[in-house]
Design an enzyme around this catalytic site. Structure first.
Site, PDB file in Angstrom:
ATOM      1  N   HIS A 139      43.501  64.497 -32.787  1.00 22.31           N
ATOM      2  CA  HIS A 139      42.467  65.303 -33.450  1.00 22.31           C
ATOM      3  C   HIS A 139      41.125  65.096 -32.753  1.00 22.31           C
ATOM      4  CE1 HIS A 139      40.159  66.835 -37.041  1.00 22.31           C
ATOM      5  NE2 HIS A 139      39.276  65.988 -36.556  1.00 22.31           N
ATOM      6  N   GLU A 140      40.782  63.863 -32.469  1.00 29.48           N
ATOM      7  CA  GLU A 140      39.510  63.587 -31.796  1.00 29.48           C
ATOM      8  C   GLU A 140      39.501  64.153 -30.387  1.00 29.48           C
ATOM      9  OE1 GLU A 140      37.086  62.690 -33.465  1.00 29.48           O
ATOM     10  OE2 GLU A 140      38.246  62.166 -35.233  1.00 29.48           O
ATOM     11  N   HIS A 143      38.573  67.671 -30.379  1.00 26.79           N
ATOM     12  CA  HIS A 143      37.128  67.880 -30.469  1.00 26.79           C
ATOM     13  C   HIS A 143      36.516  67.831 -29.077  1.00 26.79           C
ATOM     14  CE1 HIS A 143      36.273  68.231 -34.663  1.00 26.79           C
ATOM     15  NE2 HIS A 143      36.738  67.046 -34.993  1.00 26.79           N
ATOM     16  N   GLU A 212      36.722  71.698 -37.572  1.00 27.75           N
ATOM     17  CA  GLU A 212      37.620  70.634 -38.037  1.00 27.75           C
ATOM     18  C   GLU A 212      39.032  71.160 -38.160  1.00 27.75           C
ATOM     19  OE1 GLU A 212      37.252  67.417 -38.374  1.00 27.75           O
ATOM     20  OE2 GLU A 212      35.209  67.679 -37.616  1.00 27.75           O
TER      21      GLU A 212
END
Lengths: 294, 190
Positions: A139-140, A143, A212
């Site tokens: 997930h990071e 980003h 997100e």
């Protein structure tokens, strides 16, 4: 190779939000020009400040969060996991940092994929199993790949400008330009700045929430296991701890208990949050899971 | 909370909420999804838990229920038994490989208890399913909603499985929205 469906609804909403932001900003700049108030120095100053903030973002964030970069020797598993994920995501390997706290958390920062940092807290590593940890790291990394830091910084530029107008307008009233230079004009600029700031604030929050969702989706694509992220979210959110362990037969005596109305879900408050609610994120992940299983 | 219950609270009329049985049938259609999508099989056991009142009423109710059960289960061939648990709650436990018959009987017993003015004593109906471990769907009469309880060894529950069940079954079953009310029942007699 799995062919992943794009989430057109999500992409549409993101585009719309960014478009609205741009529209709001253009209106603001046009308005300022009309009022003969283009505060060149203000714009330059804020531009420089934000530019510096962006340029040094990784160092600033690491320092604020009290994170320190770790080497492969110090955290071999973390390094190897991220190396593997980066290979799948086609990203250069970022620096890895650790925050020593029991609060489970993870974040990514940096100007772009070539100078990124991904950080996790010791609380996160302790609480999650390997699969869940990978999901959060992925997930990071999403980003980073999506350059969210840059996008949100740019998005907040004029919002910040408007904010400073609201605060310092009356002090700096350096609005040259003939008959615009009166209290009515200054007040108008102040009011419009306030409106611009409020609207862009909400839009930026919305944009942040959509990104997100996008990062969640990215995580699912990288790991191929959306359920791992769901599991991780449940563990670190405050949802699971609220499931009681007391026996129903013990508590039923409390009559009052059964008449208490269920807590209101702060849907209004959601406008202000940077993250979508955990339930919504899990619902989106379940949807991806179903797409995967078909 | 309706107008009536507000007035009840204002005037200090203490009364337990009436039990609702309307939603008891929802699970008979939801079971298909559970079997197909979640590989959760009904275990052919279900139970109703209720808090008995003073002895006399209790004996009366017990006899009445037993009589009724003998009669109605003849047709469907459902097995039944009555048991007290360690909290002194009374369980009516039904067993039937046909899930629909099981649900029908559970509903009937609940209705009877309500008709006999035991509605306030009704605590919950529980359906047991088998997945990787036992998964109970608990129906709380006072709240009119279901919630899952996946028990693990050692007085623990599998929250991840329960949350997964909630999101997958939300559209099929009326599920208790407030997870702080998902009280488990430990050591159920089936």
């Amino acid at each position: 190779m799995v062919k992943w469906k794009r989430d057109l609804g999500l992409e549409g909403r993101m585009l719309l939000t960014m478009f609205l932001l741009a529209a709001v900003y253009l209106f603001f700049l046009a308005f300022l020009t009309y009022m003969s108030a283009p505060p060149v120095f203000m714009i330059l100053f804020i531009g420089l400040a934000l530019g510096a903030q962006y340029y040094y973002s990784d160092r600033i964030v690491l320092w604020t969060m009290n994170a320190h970069v770790v080497s492969e020797d110090e955290e071999p598993n973390l390094h190897q996991t991220i190396t593997r994920l980066c290979a799948i995501a086609d990203l250069p390997k970022p620096r890895i940092a650790i925050v020593n706290t029991a609060v489970p958390n993870a974040f990514a920062t940096g100007k772009g994929p070539n100078s990124a940092v991904v950080a996790v807290t010791t609380g996160l590593v302790d609480r999650l199993n390997q699969g869940e940890l990978e999901a959060v790291l992925a997930h990071e990394l999403s980003h980073v790949k999506n350059r969210d830091m840059a996008i949100l910084t740019i998005a907040s530029f004029i919002s910040t400008l408007a904010f400073y107008f609201v605060r310092y307008n009356l002090l700096f009233g350096s609005f040259g330009g003939g008959n615009r230079r009166d209290s009515g004009g200054i007040l108008l600029v102040w009011a419009v700045s306030l409106a611009v700031w409020l609207i862009s604030f909400l839009l930026i929050r919305a944009l942040s929430r959509y990104r997100e969702f996008a990062a969640d989706r990215g995580s699912a694509i990288i790991t191929g296991q959306p359920s791992n992220l769901t599991s991780a979210l449940l563990k670190i959110s405050d949802i699971m701890p609220r499931i009681p362990n007391d026996d129903l037969r013990k508590v039923e005596g409390m009559n009052a208990f059964f008449i208490i109305p269920a807590a209101v879900s702060g849907s209004f408050l959601n406008l202000f949050s940077t993250h979508p609610s955990v339930e919504k994120r899990i619902a989106a992940l379940e949807k991806i899971q179903r797409e995967l299983e078909l | 909370m309706g107008l009536k219950s507000m007035f009840d609270s204002l005037l200090g009329r203490g009364s337990l909420p009436e039990a609702k049985t309307d939603r008891l049938f929802a699970i008979s259609t939801a079971v298909v999804t559970m079997e197909v999508d979640l590989r959760l099989k009904p275990s052919s056991s279900a139970g109703i838990c209720f808090k008995p009142m003073e002895m006399a009423k209790y004996e009366e109710a017990r006899d009445e229920i037993e009589g009724l059960l003998k009669y109605s289960t003849q047709e469907t061939g459902t097995l039944f038994r009555l048991e007290k648990d360690e909290y002194n709650f009374l369980w009516v436990i039904l067993e039937d490989p046909d899930f629909e018959d099981l649900v029908t009987n559970i509903h009937m017993v609940s209705q009877t208890l309500i008709e006999q003015n035991f509605g306030e004593q009704l605590l919950c109906a529980v359906y047991r399913f088998e997945g990787k471990g036992p998964v109970y769907w608990i129906y709380n009469f006072k709240q009119d909603g279901y919630y899952p309880f996946a028990s693990l060894n050692g007085h623990k529950r599998d929250n991840a499985v329960e949350m997964r069940l909630k999101s997958l079954m939300e559209r099929e079953l009326p599920i208790e929205k407030n997870i702080e009310k998902w009280y488990p029942l430990w050591g159920m007699p089936f």
